[in-house]
Design an enzyme around this catalytic site. Sequence first.
Site: not given
Length: 692
Positions: A52, A410, A440, A473, A569, A597
């Site tokens: 991360n 990305r 998206h 997820y 989150r 998620h």
Amino acid sequence: MQQDSELNESSIPLVNRELSWLHFNERVLQEAADPSVPLIERLRFLAIFSSNLDEFYRVRVATLNRLADVNVKAKEFLGYNPKKILKLIKELVVILERRFDTLYDEIIDLLAKEKIFIINEMQLNVARGQFVREYFIDSVLPKLVPVMLDYGKIRKPFPDLRDRRIYFLIKFQYKKKTGYSLLEIPSRVISRFLILPKERNLNFIILLDDIIRYCFDELFFIFKYESIEGYTIQLTRDAELDLDTNVDDKFINILSSSLKKREKGKPMRLLYDADMPQDMLDYLVEKTDLDPDALIPGNRYHNFKDFIEFPNVGGKELEYKQLPALKVAGFDLQKSLFDQMKKSDYLVSLPYQSYDYIIHFLREAAIDPKVVNISISLYRMAENSNVINALINAVRNGKKVYCFLELKARFDEKANIDWGEKLTDAGVKVYYGQANYKVHAKVCLVGRREQKTVKYYATLATGNFNEKTATRYCDHNLFTVNKSIVDDLKRLFSDLRHNKYNDDYQSIITSPLETRSKLDQMIEREIEHARNGREASMIFKMNSLTDENVIRKLYEASNAGVKIDLIVRGMCCLVPQVPGFSDNIRVRSIVGRYLEHARIWIFHNNGEEEYFLSSADFMNRNLDRRIEVTFPVFDEDIQGEIKQIINYQLSDNTKAREINVNNDNRHIRRDSGRRYHAQLDTYLYLKDKISS
């Protein structure tokens, strides 16, 4: 939070998004510190924290540096001075890295108690040393290409370090002189971990880094040095892409070219072994011409994300207990999903329930003679994607397949270019979207000829059509034939094919034109209920809350008396429990075994609750610069299921942290009574539904 508020130049309480993200990553580090988490999983949380942080530097810090270079106080960053934020980032990162090092040492000691030893080159006995040396000669040495920088008459400029690769900076002492070499550790082609022969029921693992250290003499045997030492370094570069904003036939070539430049982006952070001697560090600074502020002392081992694959050579109790993916009550994979969808809507809650439903839906569409077309939007796919295979199979079976593939996902750009070429070669009509808007949304629509008409079947999701991430997820997939929803999706896909955007759909809510306004309207409705003395409340679950206008509206609702529960989150720029702003807002964050998620909206609506699932977070980019779909849940049984899952999360006192004015990530605990663990409770609840 005190430092944050001093920087805040807005008229409302806000936390800087970059600092908020670091507070989120601290929650990941807390999982690595939690003794109730299995030991190997704790090590993997360290790996997630490290991965991360790498991405954070590649993207967010890179952007801040760009702003700082032109001395801009950008509205996008909520009025904060980029240079001050960069200073605070470094201070906080150094604190977190030190905590990381302490936790790593603690976990290593605990692994030793389990008879698992991570040993370095100084801890090899004769037998293990011989094993390592043979492995080095056979498997590692052919992959090594050292670059001599300063030795004897050799004087070479310091080469450009590749993004996120691990290097040894090596120092030689010879004839009262000092020489240097640079060596890339080939961790992308050789496993980072070598399991050594077991001895007396003891397990030993050595890292590739230390294998190379142990065998420096094999690598540099032609040089006559008195001493040699090597310390690892890792450079993180700016990973943002500078793209032409025009979409034309050359767009893929432009993107491919930009991806090649990513390896040579501006240096953002140089992580170095904290044990590196000062003279070597001085040499490094001089030769790389880096800003000293970009240097971060770190652990002996960089690119720690490789530890996600750390081998468990101990007992099963060192990892999470396996929770087999569940069936969905009443939704039979042995029968036609289309036939079942005619009778009812269904919800698949991942990762608790099987992703086979999504794959089965696409495979059935691919081979069903009555199916005439499939439209789908894809953002990130698994490496060996069954979704892609099903779409290709559909074309082979004579179906028309329309795929909206986002090239600018990305770090998945290269993979998506490759997928796009594979789909196009197979006969799929691939649309690559537009430069101004990322696609998206996660939606799929299947047209099936029935009784001289075409009937449509849809699945809409909060997460990607990706079977790999679906095991980690927490997301929701809705299966429906609801006429207003499928009519909206037909229109949406048609609009996307013609590069149009609309804001007057019957049921779904779409970005970039209407999500913000519709959200405002529904919040305003709750405000009116509260002002008229009626009960008013809202629940929002999301990954990130950073949009200032949404935060202002939530503050307004709080001041009107609307009760607001937020489950966030990651980044949260809203500050709860501030008198006069957010007295009625409570925020919690759940970080645990699975990555939360899903995006969920629940409005009390004067007792007639409304439920929505969404692909969009409350961020400026999701509301204004992406193609997103928020979709209603009409089925009352599914509404009840969603509400129960949310109630588990609002009751969690095991993995939930309170987001408060101090940003101290305090766990929400109860001194007595039942312990609630939302992720485990959700699994057991869905499991019980199968047998009830």
